[in-house]
Design an enzyme around this catalytic site. Structure first.
Site, mmCIF file in Angstrom:
data_model
loop_
_atom_site.group_PDB
_atom_site.id
_atom_site.type_symbol
_atom_site.label_atom_id
_atom_site.label_comp_id
_atom_site.label_asym_id
_atom_site.label_seq_id
_atom_site.Cartn_x
_atom_site.Cartn_y
_atom_site.Cartn_z
ATOM 1 C CG ASP A 340 -2.060 1.017 1.091
ATOM 2 O OD1 ASP A 340 -2.070 1.641 -0.052
ATOM 3 O OD2 ASP A 340 -2.822 1.341 2.272
ATOM 4 C CG ASP A 698 29.472 -33.506 11.040
ATOM 5 O OD1 ASP A 698 29.479 -33.321 9.968
ATOM 6 O OD2 ASP A 698 28.830 -34.563 11.669
#
Length: 851
Positions: A340, A698
């Site tokens: 808007d 990891d």
């Protein structure tokens, strides 16, 4: 006041003689042991403990012990644990204990990461908690929707979500959007009363249901059922409703399947080869299972959760709260933002500049009547009324409100009935065309009345002139209604037009720079507004939003879907748009190949927010809009959104880093293991060594969420590309395998190592190369021009040191390692260096040809 009472439950199926929609309000209140003034706080707490929280499903916040168990739910991990326990009883207690220890530690690591991510997300969601107005202890108060209980008295206004199922006790022009339940696209009017016990859900005009929202009017409801026992809860449970899968979620799932399929094929082949060559079956089985654990992307969910949660935390610091983590990818790849005008180009607050009549100059009566209308209305709180009341006129002593016809988006006006100076008058204000539609006369500044048709052209001319100056314009009218004590829509006719209300919303400071910044991010801003096209064009021009054309709501109504598909991408301003046309514009842009974001905060924005690829709302939005959104801005500001987009792209880029590296490493290791099993007469690594390799490599990847991202990855929208991932996997997986085979050849043919030396050397080479290559592959430009984050660099350095020192530590013999000569270590260092240089060169070629 309702007293503490024994538990009760009202059946809601249509065959029940106690169906609540068929009971008078007084009888239903009695059966629910409730009262119009609401429950006591004590009784509400007791019922909450009895009936549970008002959710369709239990909290998404997983219990810690379930999250911990989830780390070991992989069938491969379960089989590995079982095989390890078996080997323990067969006399291999040390190796079995080490394997179990590594698997458990790896699981704890994943649990710690995911638990932290889950807690972070929950704390962020609490920032945008949806609340509802209830009566407790005789007073109105706001409470979280989750704490609504049966017997609660809920007060509803336009924009509110209906928090549970129940009966309407009082209502005034109450219209509810029930499309989620009945499929009816038009709002349904709700009225107090009773209906037949056999009435279908769509025919129960006295009932309100969870999952719907108030479009206009006000009402008071008695809650009968909550949570999973509501009609929406039953549908949700039957259909197992869940949010539609985003492109990112779909890509992650396909990636996981791809790697898993490759892993299973090669693991089965490796096991068969080892058995064929006569190696011990149990040892070969453990080796294969350990290899499967190391090769499958078991940490993918944890690392993705950590990356997205870390990104969500960073975005929250930029005042952007992510409700659904997977939407971050769509947020980052958004290339069109529809919004808007108010609150984006202009400030959210409005200011009443003038209140002229039909003739030139101010008309004090226009302002006075508008002030009374705003003062006495009790519906949807809005900036327009706040701007009128800011004039701080004195309230007449001899004026009282009799009734009200609330604002709705079809009439686009609001009327109040007042008793004033011993007369009864109805005052209406609203959008100028909608006000003029109900007027037949016009009152001039001197009090004369003329027919509307005689001055209509003059009113239109003034209206267009005001719009050209950028004003937002409302009209004010009135009608004497002697003897009338209540009004309805039929009274809105034969009214007298008084004049205009001119409102201004100043442009936001720095909006031109903000729009330029979004353009540089590859985001095109399109304004969708209900304002007049001249006002919209004026504001857009002042903000620097270039557009030679404006499409109005009437243009859209006359345009086919095919024509809109061609026009939507070319037009940046859509004005005088009806609420139901917003979704149509978004669908057209999506069909044109765009990723569309929609920024909405109004009652009527929910469907457009659902339709958009990424629905964006603000903290101050109506409940219906905030609930439908994927992302909530704590400030309605395009600059805030721009900063959030950068963080979203940074998060997505870091997540893809792991995906790219995991695929390449997994494929390379699988290929290397398959080759090693063919050419070696022994297992290249013991099961415990494979698991240790997997655990150590990891650690650096878990810090990727903190890593820096190249500017070029932030500059443009990017999307998930499974083909690019597959190419990357094949290219760099094969490069990794080539250097693995070079290492095998050096160890076996040049240095003639023992089995223990071979395993130690390959362990060191695997861990060090896999850790260091992360530093190379994390960026698309030269590794020397893009520095990693401190956390990633530190984690990598620590793991490299551990890999170098572990063979010389007291744990060496326990893990099956041995000391290796300096010349072998030097050769390994050279191989790793050549591998890193090759990866750097190949990376540049790959991304140059795969942009």
């Amino acid at each position: 006041m309702a007293k503490d009472a024994p538990s009760m439950e009202i059946p809601t199926d249509t065959t029940s003689p106690m169906a609540f929609w068929a009971l008078p309000s007084a009888e239903l209140l009695k059966r629910m042991r409730a009262a119009p003034e609401g429950l006591s706080g004590t009784e509400a707490a007791r019922r909450l403990a009895e009936f549970g929280v008002n959710r369709l499903r239990p909290s998404t916040q997983t219990k810690s012990w379930l999250l911990l168990l989830a780390q070991f739910r992989s069938p491969i991990v379960v089989i590995l644990l079982a095989a390890s326990i078996l080997s323990f009883f067969l006399g291999e207690s040390l190796d079995a204990s080490i394997i179990l220890l590594i698997v458990v530690f790896s699981g704890l690591l994943g649990f710690w990461q995911e638990k932290g991510a889950a807690d972070a997300v929950q704390s962020l969601l609490s920032l945008v908690q949806i609340k509802t107005m209830v009566r407790r202890d005789g007073q109105q108060m706001e409470i979280p929707v989750e704490k609504i209980v049966p017997g609660e008295i809920v007060v509803l206004h336009a924009g509110d979500l209906v928090p549970a199922d129940g009966a309407l006790l009082e209502g005034k022009t109450l219209f509810v959007d029930e499309a989620t339940l009945t499929g009816e696209t038009l709002p349904t009017e709700k009225l107090p009363g009773i209906v037949s016990p056999e009435a279908t859900l769509g025919s129960r005009t006295n009932s309100l249901y969870m999952g719907t929202h108030v479009v206009s009017g006000t009402g008071t409801m008695l809650v009968v059922t909550t949570g999973a026992k509501t009609e929406f809860g039953k549908i949700s449970e039957r259909l197992k409703l869940r949010p539609s899968e985003t492109e990112f979620e779909r890509g992650v799932r396909r990636f996981g399947y791809m790697v898993l399929e490759l892993t299973l094929i090669l693991v089965i082949a490796i096991f068969a080869i080892n058995v064929y060559f006569g190696r011990p079956v149990l040892e070969a089985f453990l080796f294969t299972l350990a290899l499967a654990v190391g090769l499958t992307p078991q940490l993918l969910p944890a690392i993705i959760s950590v990356n997205l949660a870390q990104g969500a935390k960073q975005m929250a610091e930029k005042k952007v709260v992510v409700k659904r983590l997977a939407s971050i990818e769509n947020f980052g790849s958004m290339d069109i933002l529809c919004s808007d005008k108010t609150g984006t180009l202009t400030e959210s607050s409005v200011r009443l500049e003038a209140s002229p009549g039909v003739e030139a100059g101010e008309n004090p009566k226009v302002l006075q009547f508008a002030f009374l209308n705003a003062l006495f209305q009790t519906g949807y709180t809005n900036p327009i009324d706040q701007a009128i009341l800011a004039r701080d006129l004195s309230r007449p002593d001899n004026c009282r409100k009799l009734d009200e016809e609330p604002y709705d988006f079809n009439r686009r006006r609001l009327s109040v009935l007042l008793e004033w100076n011993d007369a009864t008058v109805m005052i209406s204000k609203g959008a100028l065309p909608n006000i003029l539609n109900i007027c037949t006369q016009v009152e001039m500044t001197d009090g004369r009345r003329v027919e509307l048709k005689d001055v209509h052209a003059e009113i239109d001319a003034r209206f267009k002139a005001f719009c050209g100056q950028g004003y937002r314009i409302l009209g004010v009218c009135y009608r004497p209604l002697p003897g009338v004590m209540a009004i309805c829509r039929e009274h809105e006719r034969d009214m007298v037009f008084l004049g205009f209300l001119l409102f201004s919303s100043p442009l936001k400071a720095g909006i031109a720079e903000t729009l330029k910044d979004l353009h540089q991010l590859g985001i095109q801003v399109k304004i969708i507004t209900g304002d007049h096209h001249e006002a919209a064009r004026s504001a857009a021009h002042l903000a620097g939003l270039k557009s030679s054309r404006v499409l109005t709501g009437s243009d859209l109504a006359a345009m086919s879907d095919t024509a809109l598909l061609h026009q939507a991408s070319r037009v940046n301003i859509f004005a005088e748009v009806e609420p139901n046309q917003k979704e149509r514009i978004i669908r057209a842009l999506q069909k044109a190949g765009h990723v569309v974001g929609f920024l909405g905060d109004g009652i009527n924005d929910a469907s457009a927010l659902h339709a958009a690829d990424v629905g964006i709302s603000v903290e101050s939005a109506a409940d219906a809009a905030k609930e439908a959104a994927d992302i909530v801005l704590l400030e309605k500001d395009l600059a805030v959104l721009g900063r959030g987009v950068r963080e979203g792209r940074r998060t997505f880029a870091n997540t893809l880093k792991y995906v790219y590296m995991a695929t390449a490493a997994n494929f390379g290791n699988m290929f290397s293991m398959a080759g090693a099993s063919l050419f070696l007469s022994f297992l290249p690594l013991l099961p415990k060594q494979i698991l240790l390799t997997n655990l150590l490599t990891d650690f650096p990847e878990m810090t990727i969420a903190t890593d820096r991202v190249d500017r070029e990855l932030l500059a443009k929208p990017r999307r998930w590309d499974i083909k690019s991932i597959r190419k990357f996997m094949l290219t760099f997986g094969l490069i990794s395998s080539i250097f693995d085979f070079v290492t095998f050849a050096l160890l076996m043919k040049v240095f003639h190592t023992s089995i223990a030396e071979f395993r130690t050397a390959w362990f060191m080479e695997s861990v060090i190369s896999a850790s260091l290559v992360v530093l190379v592959m994390r960026t698309r430009i030269s590794v020397f021009k893009s520095l990693p984050s401190r956390a990633l660099l530190t984690a990598t350095a620590v793991i490299v040191c551990i890999a170098c020192l572990l063979p010389f530590s007291p744990l060496s013999s326990v893990l099956g390692f041995t000391h290796i000569p300096l010349r072998i270590a030097a050769a390994l260092a050279l191989v790793v260096l050549l591998y890193l240089c090759t990866a750097e060169f190949a990376k540049r070629l790959f991304f140059r040809h795969n942009k």
